[in-house]
Design a protein around this motif. Sequence first.
Motif, PDB file in Angstrom:
ATOM      1  N   PHE A  33      26.394   5.059  20.008  1.00 41.30           N
ATOM      2  CA  PHE A  33      26.559   3.593  19.903  1.00 41.30           C
ATOM      3  C   PHE A  33      25.635   2.990  20.768  1.00 41.30           C
ATOM      4  CE2 PHE A  33      31.044   5.480  18.844  1.00 41.30           C
ATOM      5  CZ  PHE A  33      31.021   4.742  17.362  1.00 41.30           C
ATOM      6  N   VAL A  36      25.350   4.383  24.259  1.00 40.32           N
ATOM      7  CA  VAL A  36      26.232   5.315  24.595  1.00 40.32           C
ATOM      8  C   VAL A  36      26.204   6.329  23.624  1.00 40.32           C
ATOM      9  CG1 VAL A  36      28.536   5.703  25.210  1.00 40.32           C
ATOM     10  CG2 VAL A  36      27.653   3.344  25.255  1.00 40.32           C
ATOM     11  N   ALA A  38      28.482   8.879  22.288  1.00 44.30           N
ATOM     12  CA  ALA A  38      29.988   9.047  22.318  1.00 44.30           C
ATOM     13  C   ALA A  38      30.359  10.391  22.089  1.00 44.30           C
ATOM     14  CB  ALA A  38      30.603   8.215  21.295  1.00 44.30           C
ATOM     15  N   PRO A  57      39.285  12.676  29.262  1.00 45.46           N
ATOM     16  CA  PRO A  57      39.410  11.573  29.889  1.00 45.46           C
ATOM     17  C   PRO A  57      38.970  10.554  29.130  1.00 45.46           C
ATOM     18  CG  PRO A  57      37.617  12.559  30.902  1.00 45.46           C
ATOM     19  CD  PRO A  57      37.995  13.522  29.922  1.00 45.46           C
ATOM     20  N   GLY A  59      37.383   7.696  27.165  1.00 43.61           N
ATOM     21  CA  GLY A  59      36.190   7.374  26.823  1.00 43.61           C
ATOM     22  C   GLY A  59      35.259   8.590  26.813  1.00 43.61           C
ATOM     23  N   CYS A  60      35.774   9.642  26.618  1.00 44.30           N
ATOM     24  CA  CYS A  60      34.894  10.826  26.573  1.00 44.30           C
ATOM     25  C   CYS A  60      34.235  11.127  24.927  1.00 44.30           C
ATOM     26  CB  CYS A  60      35.808  12.047  27.132  1.00 44.30           C
ATOM     27  SG  CYS A  60      37.058  12.655  26.080  1.00 44.30           S
ATOM     28  N   GLY A  61      35.050  10.233  24.270  1.00 40.22           N
ATOM     29  CA  GLY A  61      34.754  10.590  22.807  1.00 40.22           C
ATOM     30  C   GLY A  61      35.467  11.367  21.688  1.00 40.22           C
ATOM     31  N   LYS A  62      36.935  11.424  22.454  1.00 41.66           N
ATOM     32  CA  LYS A  62      37.838  12.096  21.500  1.00 41.66           C
ATOM     33  C   LYS A  62      37.940  11.370  20.140  1.00 41.66           C
ATOM     34  CE  LYS A  62      40.917  11.471  24.598  1.00 41.66           C
ATOM     35  NZ  LYS A  62      40.376  10.681  25.644  1.00 41.66           N
ATOM     36  N   GLU A 179      46.306   9.779  19.518  1.00 40.75           N
ATOM     37  CA  GLU A 179      47.108   9.362  20.641  1.00 40.75           C
ATOM     38  C   GLU A 179      48.429   9.004  19.883  1.00 40.75           C
ATOM     39  OE1 GLU A 179      46.078   8.532  24.223  1.00 40.75           O
ATOM     40  OE2 GLU A 179      44.107   8.958  23.981  1.00 40.75           O
ATOM     41  N   HIS A 212      45.099  12.184  25.950  1.00 40.82           N
ATOM     42  CA  HIS A 212      44.304  12.239  27.198  1.00 40.82           C
ATOM     43  C   HIS A 212      45.456  12.856  28.316  1.00 40.82           C
ATOM     44  CE1 HIS A 212      45.602   7.981  27.400  1.00 40.82           C
ATOM     45  NE2 HIS A 212      46.118   8.410  28.527  1.00 40.82           N
TER      46      HIS A 212
HETATM   47  N1  LIG Z   1      32.444   0.852  17.696  1.00 47.28           N
HETATM   48  C1  LIG Z   1      31.868   1.215  19.017  1.00 47.28           C
HETATM   49  N2  LIG Z   1      30.872   0.450  19.584  1.00 47.28           N
HETATM   50  C2  LIG Z   1      30.347   0.819  20.487  1.00 47.28           C
HETATM   51  N3  LIG Z   1      30.740   1.592  21.464  1.00 47.28           N
HETATM   52  C3  LIG Z   1      31.635   2.453  21.045  1.00 47.28           C
HETATM   53  C4  LIG Z   1      32.506   2.115  19.727  1.00 47.28           C
HETATM   54  N4  LIG Z   1      33.382   2.969  19.673  1.00 47.28           N
HETATM   55  C5  LIG Z   1      33.374   3.707  21.029  1.00 47.28           C
HETATM   56  N5  LIG Z   1      32.316   3.607  21.552  1.00 47.28           N
HETATM   57  C6  LIG Z   1      32.081   3.983  22.816  1.00 47.28           C
HETATM   58  O1  LIG Z   1      32.083   5.482  22.659  1.00 47.28           O
HETATM   59  C7  LIG Z   1      32.558   6.057  23.800  1.00 47.28           C
HETATM   60  C8  LIG Z   1      33.697   7.028  23.544  1.00 47.28           C
HETATM   61  O2  LIG Z   1      34.748   6.358  22.655  1.00 47.28           O
HETATM   62  P1  LIG Z   1      36.014   6.892  22.260  1.00 47.28           P
HETATM   63  O3  LIG Z   1      36.924   5.933  21.738  1.00 47.28           O
HETATM   64  O4  LIG Z   1      35.730   7.949  21.397  1.00 47.28           O
HETATM   65  O5  LIG Z   1      36.832   7.430  23.307  1.00 47.28           O
HETATM   66  P2  LIG Z   1      38.132   8.335  23.674  1.00 47.28           P
HETATM   67  O6  LIG Z   1      37.996   9.646  24.204  1.00 47.28           O
HETATM   68  O7  LIG Z   1      38.869   8.112  22.593  1.00 47.28           O
HETATM   69  O8  LIG Z   1      38.839   7.531  24.818  1.00 47.28           O
HETATM   70  P3  LIG Z   1      40.459   6.824  25.150  1.00 47.28           P
HETATM   71  O9  LIG Z   1      41.280   8.112  25.569  1.00 47.28           O
HETATM   72  O10 LIG Z   1      40.090   5.691  25.981  1.00 47.28           O
HETATM   73  O11 LIG Z   1      40.779   6.462  23.692  1.00 47.28           O
HETATM   74  C9  LIG Z   1      32.982   5.112  24.660  1.00 47.28           C
HETATM   75  O12 LIG Z   1      32.230   4.786  25.845  1.00 47.28           O
HETATM   76  C10 LIG Z   1      33.062   3.763  23.934  1.00 47.28           C
HETATM   77  O13 LIG Z   1      32.848   2.710  24.606  1.00 47.28           O
END
Ligand SMILES: Nc1ncnc2c1ncn2[C@@H]1O[C@H](COP(=O)(O)OP(=O)(O)OP(=O)(O)O)[C@@H](O)[C@H]1O
Lengths: 379, 306
Positions: A33, A36, A38, A57, A59-62, A179, A212
């Motif tokens: 993205f 980033v 992801a 953790p 924001g790790c991309g799960k 989650e 998480h």
């Molecule tokens: N639609 C989007 N546009 C821009 N960046 C995004 C988008 N979706 C996710 N990201 C970025 O991609 C990265 C991973 O996001 P993701 O939602 O997969 O994290 P996560 O592991 O599910 O975190 P959490 O436990 O907080 O839900 C993050 O840095 C997030 O800011």
Amino acid sequence: MNGQHQSDNPVTTRSGDPAASPLVRFDAVSKRFAGVTAVDGVSLDIYPGEFFALLGPSGCGKTTLLRTLAGFETPDSGRVLLNGEDLTRVPPHRRPVNMMFQSYALFPHLTVAGNVAFGLKQDGLPQEEIAARIAEMLALLRLEGLEARKPHQLSGGQRQRVALARALVKHPRVLLLDEPLAALDKKLRGETQFELMRLKERLGLTFVIVTHDQEEAMTVASRIGVMNHGRLVQVATPSEIYEQPNSRWVADFIGDVNLIDGRVAEKTTVVTTVATTPAGTIRAAASDAKPGDSVAVALRPEKIRIGREVPPASLNAVEGEVAAIGYLGDFSIYKVRLADGFVMEAAAANVARVIERPVSIGDRVWLSWATDAGVVLTQ
Amino acid sequence: MSARSHSKRSWGQRLVILIPYLWLAAFFLVPFLIVFKISLSQFATAQPPYLPQFDLDEGLAGLKEFFSELSSANYARLVSDWLYLSSYGRSLAIAFVSTAMLLALGLPIAYAMARAPRRWQGVLFLLIVLPFWTSFLIRVYAWMTILQRDGLLNQALLAIGIVDAPPVWISTDAAIFIGIVYTYLPFMVLPIYATLERMDETLLEAAADLGCPRWKAFWLVTVPLALPGAIAGSILCFIPIVGEFVIPDLLGGSGTMMIGQTLWLEFFNNRDWPAASAVAVVLLALLIVPLILFQHVQARRLEQGG
Ligand SMILES: Nc1ncnc2c1ncn2[C@@H]1O[C@H](COP(=O)(O)OP(=O)(O)OP(=O)(O)O)[C@@H](O)[C@H]1O
Ligand SMILES: [Mg+2]
């Protein structure tokens, strides 16, 4: 204290037959993205009947990885396969997977029955079959009597069960859960975790859960994929992840750990000897580190015995002074300062209700642990 | 002490509740009663131009005489005279058709606005309300020149070659519909936008996840959720369109009049205040139904929000 209830965790559900073909395959999937990354080149096989947890953790991309499987994100590169069939170009509404959303995403204008029926109606099933399957699913999730309620007339726990029912009623090949329990209080969360395991066994489905909460992953999952910065850093059973972390990061992320730096002095097929650590020379489990390598020994607090007597020479031992004690009810955590200031953590179960001669702050104590208790980590 | 402050507070609270009622009484109920009274009077060449006049000096007897002279003759005339019935019918028909047109146009516009990237939504919102910065009359006059025989619309149509000869726009029903739809569009778009803007995007993902293609999710999820906004917008448009005067007067032809024009004619040209008042009272009665409907929807929406 996650290692405790792992003994009965069925490692076999990973796939009774190791030659079984994977149900889901992520093949070098990447998703970026604006600036980033992801998801960064994730390759992963998930087998039929597994309860697979993606843990990492915030924001790790799960979530992003899960959404590539549901079809809400298109990978920039790599492929997602279901039963060997490439899903990459298949729109979400034609994928035989269903997702339970973190926010539940219940349709506010439909009743409980209407929400659960929504997916079945899309499949054009006959009216009687829809009714029968709704009744079955509502009974399974103990939602009888709530059919005519709107989502805003339900409690949080009821809403969550409706969301689960809505996804499960379609008998998906894979159920995705993002989650699912985050909004519930601790007690309800615990109950629901076991409920999820029961449902999975009962319906014989494959579950992929994103969380998480490591305790949650440990409890429900037959296998865990630990993610960090968009990469899978370790994929293993909960007990392997806990007992055999493959890196300092995983050891530190899962549960409490003492990470003791040192240099490999000597190694045999059963013992790796690590010298020049803050705790002196330590004998740890066999590893593939070579003499001279800089390593860390990962040592779980509950593997360390704390006592006043000098331990036998067969154990690793180090003397120190108790700096702090944390009473957790079932356990107490002792922070022990070694001669050079390094603080080690030991955990002891509070077996007796009244301890005869409790260890108290300022006492000089011996910490000891078996030679195979420590895991040598090279990265 | 505490009892006093308590009673003070409850007086304050009562006043707060009373204010809207006082307002309605002073600016709606009282004028309505006056209009209603006039509608029961008869036209007369006098100042003011109707009879009977209420004379306080004659006491109870005068009051009795006053009431005995009131009659519902004007209402009987409304029902029997084709001019009034066709005016009402035409107003309701035009309001109905143009509300349907507004809905058909407003829903996609509101949907597109709500789905636009966040940073554009402010600009789009501004564009929708921008016309209000210019006087309504000036905008209708502008339409008069646009719809003229050699106006902008015909120039454009001729230029693209859709038509060979310039069609007549001004003084037709088409012109009325164009004027009404143009004028009332914001009142349709904004309530729908307000409901769609609050809609959770993941609902559409959930629909897709459950096997529903996007176009179908629009009908099964988006439209039902936009319904309260659509109903509010429809009522906000329908009611004033029924009574619309300026647009049909400036853009429409000289054929059948809308009820607003009829009322104006009775009041200013014929100086028949009682007849004009009767027209207004019946119009109000006709509009009370959608108004109550609106109230009902509003109440339900508040209930759901809470
Ligand atoms: N639609 C989007 N546009 C821009 N960046 C995004 C988008 N979706 C996710 N990201 C970025 O991609 C990265 C991973 O996001 P993701 O939602 O997969 O994290 P996560 O592991 O599910 O975190 P959490 O436990 O907080 O839900 C993050 O840095 C997030 O800011
Ligand atoms: Mg997430």
